[in-house]
Scaffold this motif. Structure first.
Motif, PDB file in Angstrom:
ATOM      1  N   ASP A   1     -93.199 129.210 -81.189  1.00  0.00           N
ATOM      2  CA  ASP A   1     -92.917 128.151 -82.163  1.00  0.00           C
ATOM      3  C   ASP A   1     -92.548 126.849 -81.465  1.00  0.00           C
ATOM      4  O   ASP A   1     -92.974 125.769 -81.875  1.00  0.00           O
ATOM      5  CB  ASP A   1     -91.785 128.583 -83.099  1.00  0.00           C
ATOM      6  N   GLU A   2     -91.752 126.954 -80.403  1.00  0.00           N
ATOM      7  CA  GLU A   2     -91.343 125.768 -79.652  1.00  0.00           C
ATOM      8  C   GLU A   2     -92.552 125.119 -78.993  1.00  0.00           C
ATOM      9  O   GLU A   2     -92.706 123.898 -78.996  1.00  0.00           O
ATOM     10  CB  GLU A   2     -90.314 126.162 -78.590  1.00  0.00           C
TER      11      GLU A   2
ATOM     12  N   GLN B   1     -85.817 142.052 -80.237  1.00  0.00           N
ATOM     13  CA  GLN B   1     -85.258 140.816 -79.683  1.00  0.00           C
ATOM     14  C   GLN B   1     -86.285 140.091 -78.821  1.00  0.00           C
ATOM     15  O   GLN B   1     -86.412 138.866 -78.880  1.00  0.00           O
ATOM     16  CB  GLN B   1     -84.023 141.143 -78.843  1.00  0.00           C
ATOM     17  N   LEU B   2     -87.050 140.863 -78.022  1.00  0.00           N
ATOM     18  CA  LEU B   2     -88.089 140.254 -77.197  1.00  0.00           C
ATOM     19  C   LEU B   2     -89.159 139.601 -78.063  1.00  0.00           C
ATOM     20  O   LEU B   2     -89.654 138.521 -77.747  1.00  0.00           O
ATOM     21  CB  LEU B   2     -88.722 141.317 -76.297  1.00  0.00           C
ATOM     22  N   GLU B   3     -89.522 140.286 -79.159  1.00  0.00           N
ATOM     23  CA  GLU B   3     -90.504 139.715 -80.074  1.00  0.00           C
ATOM     24  C   GLU B   3     -89.992 138.416 -80.688  1.00  0.00           C
ATOM     25  O   GLU B   3     -90.744 137.444 -80.820  1.00  0.00           O
ATOM     26  CB  GLU B   3     -90.818 140.723 -81.187  1.00  0.00           C
ATOM     27  N   GLU B   4     -88.700 138.420 -81.047  1.00  0.00           N
ATOM     28  CA  GLU B   4     -88.120 137.210 -81.643  1.00  0.00           C
ATOM     29  C   GLU B   4     -88.105 136.062 -80.641  1.00  0.00           C
ATOM     30  O   GLU B   4     -88.404 134.916 -80.978  1.00  0.00           O
ATOM     31  CB  GLU B   4     -86.702 137.498 -82.135  1.00  0.00           C
ATOM     32  N   VAL B   5     -87.750 136.396 -79.384  1.00  0.00           N
ATOM     33  CA  VAL B   5     -87.724 135.366 -78.334  1.00  0.00           C
ATOM     34  C   VAL B   5     -89.135 134.816 -78.103  1.00  0.00           C
ATOM     35  O   VAL B   5     -89.339 133.605 -77.984  1.00  0.00           O
ATOM     36  CB  VAL B   5     -87.159 135.948 -77.021  1.00  0.00           C
TER      37      VAL B   5
ATOM     38  N   ALA C   1     -93.047 122.277 -70.405  1.00  0.00           N
ATOM     39  CA  ALA C   1     -91.837 123.085 -70.230  1.00  0.00           C
ATOM     40  C   ALA C   1     -91.764 124.201 -71.262  1.00  0.00           C
ATOM     41  O   ALA C   1     -91.204 125.266 -71.004  1.00  0.00           O
ATOM     42  CB  ALA C   1     -90.597 122.195 -70.317  1.00  0.00           C
ATOM     43  N   ALA C   2     -92.360 123.965 -72.433  1.00  0.00           N
ATOM     44  CA  ALA C   2     -92.343 124.975 -73.500  1.00  0.00           C
ATOM     45  C   ALA C   2     -93.485 125.973 -73.356  1.00  0.00           C
ATOM     46  O   ALA C   2     -93.582 126.907 -74.155  1.00  0.00           O
ATOM     47  CB  ALA C   2     -92.432 124.282 -74.865  1.00  0.00           C
TER      48      ALA C   2
ATOM     49  N   THR D   1     -93.968 121.338 -79.786  1.00  0.00           N
ATOM     50  CA  THR D   1     -94.096 120.281 -78.773  1.00  0.00           C
ATOM     51  C   THR D   1     -95.538 119.795 -78.656  1.00  0.00           C
ATOM     52  O   THR D   1     -95.779 118.609 -78.411  1.00  0.00           O
ATOM     53  CB  THR D   1     -93.603 120.791 -77.406  1.00  0.00           C
ATOM     54  N   VAL D   2     -96.500 120.719 -78.848  1.00  0.00           N
ATOM     55  CA  VAL D   2     -97.915 120.302 -78.806  1.00  0.00           C
ATOM     56  C   VAL D   2     -98.225 119.378 -79.977  1.00  0.00           C
ATOM     57  O   VAL D   2     -98.945 118.380 -79.827  1.00  0.00           O
ATOM     58  CB  VAL D   2     -98.840 121.536 -78.815  1.00  0.00           C
ATOM     59  N   ARG D   3     -97.676 119.702 -81.146  1.00  0.00           N
ATOM     60  CA  ARG D   3     -97.868 118.825 -82.312  1.00  0.00           C
ATOM     61  C   ARG D   3     -97.251 117.453 -82.065  1.00  0.00           C
ATOM     62  O   ARG D   3     -97.810 116.428 -82.469  1.00  0.00           O
ATOM     63  CB  ARG D   3     -97.245 119.464 -83.559  1.00  0.00           C
ATOM     64  N   LYS D   4     -96.110 117.442 -81.395  1.00  0.00           N
ATOM     65  CA  LYS D   4     -95.454 116.169 -81.087  1.00  0.00           C
ATOM     66  C   LYS D   4     -96.318 115.331 -80.157  1.00  0.00           C
ATOM     67  O   LYS D   4     -96.428 114.104 -80.325  1.00  0.00           O
ATOM     68  CB  LYS D   4     -94.095 116.422 -80.447  1.00  0.00           C
ATOM     69  N   VAL D   5     -96.937 115.985 -79.178  1.00  0.00           N
ATOM     70  CA  VAL D   5     -97.822 115.273 -78.253  1.00  0.00           C
ATOM     71  C   VAL D   5     -98.962 114.603 -79.015  1.00  0.00           C
ATOM     72  O   VAL D   5     -99.288 113.435 -78.794  1.00  0.00           O
ATOM     73  CB  VAL D   5     -98.386 116.249 -77.194  1.00  0.00           C
TER      74      VAL D   5
END
Length: 267
Positions: free
Chosen positions: A112-113, A102-106, A143-144, A117-121
């Motif tokens: 990924d988030e 679960q920690l790995e998935e988080v 924030a991400a 967000t970096v790609r969006k920037v």
């Protein structure tokens, strides 16, 4: 006497025979009872023996359990406890493994988030959007979990866009006010900061129209200081030619009339 004796003997024989017959039928019943009693006694003994055997076995089991606890021999109860402990250990390991997954998935989701967000920037930077939009994208990326190093170019771009936007606002104010000096300075800054060419061309057009007017105003003020009717007359003519309003020229025309009257009086 002989006959009487014979009769008595016969009677005694009958009595004896009857007595014997009376005893004989009772003998089988008595024997049956004894036989049944014997069987019952044997069954009771067998049952008692079985109980005694069971009691010994139970006692032996208890001794084995006690001995198992003392000597470390695993009896049924000990095996049950050990099995439960093993099951708990296995369940604990399974829970730890699930928690790790679960920690790995988080962590993966967070990574990924952050990447999203970096790609969006970068996309906002390339699109030439407003500094407000870029700033919002940068804050979202931070924030991400995006680092300052990852966002350094975006931060520099945001400052550049803010400076450009400020220069654009100054340029537009100068256009509205039609101030030649302010227009000249605003156009220069706008060109350096990369304000859109259309905005700069608009400002240059206004500057071209306002420069002669400003020169006419300057000429009127100079003529006012000189106090010469001809100089004032030429300045007024120029002001009318470049399109100064009647309100702007009116005061100078009054001055011209006064100067002409003075000159006539002196002649």
């Amino acid at each position: 006497a002989t006959a009487a004796a014979a009769a008595a003997g016969a009677a005694a024989a009958v009595v004896a025979s009857e007595a014997k017959e009376a005893k004989e039928p009772k003998t089988p019943k008595s024997a049956g009872k004894k036989k049944a009693a014997g069987k019952k006694e044997a069954a009771d003994k067998k049952k008692a023996g079985a109980k005694a055997k069971a009691g010994k076995k139970a006692a032996a089991g208890d001794d084995k359990k006690k001995g198992g606890k003392k000597l470390g021999v695993k009896g049924p109860a000990v095996n049950k406890v050990a099995s439960m402990a093993m099951m708990e250990a296995v369940e604990g390991e399974a829970e730890d493994a699930a928690a790790a997954v679960q920690l790995e998935e988080v962590a993966k989701e967070e990574e990924d988030e952050k990447a999203r967000t970096v790609r969006k920037v970068k996309a906002v930077m390339e699109s030439g959007s407003s500094p407000k939009e870029l700033e919002a994208a940068i804050q979202q990326a931070m924030a991400a979990g995006a680092t300052e190093e990852e966002l350094a170019d975006a931060q520099a771009k945001m400052k550049e866009l803010k400076s450009r936007q400020g220069d654009l606002m100054t340029l537009r104010t100068a256009i509205e006010e039609k101030d030649v000096e302010a227009l000249t300075a605003a156009i220069e800054k706008a060109e350096k900061s990369g304000v859109a060419k259309a905005e700069i061309d608009k400002a240059k057009k206004v500057l071209k129209e306002e420069t002669p007017k400003q020169e006419a105003r300057d000429a009127l003020r100079a003529a006012q200081g000189a106090g010469n009717a001809k100089t004032m007359k030429d300045a007024i003519a120029k002001a009318k030619k470049v399109g100064l309003t009647a309100d702007e020229i009116a005061a100078f025309e009054e001055l011209l009339a006064g100067a002409e009257s003075k000159e006539k009086a002196e002649k």
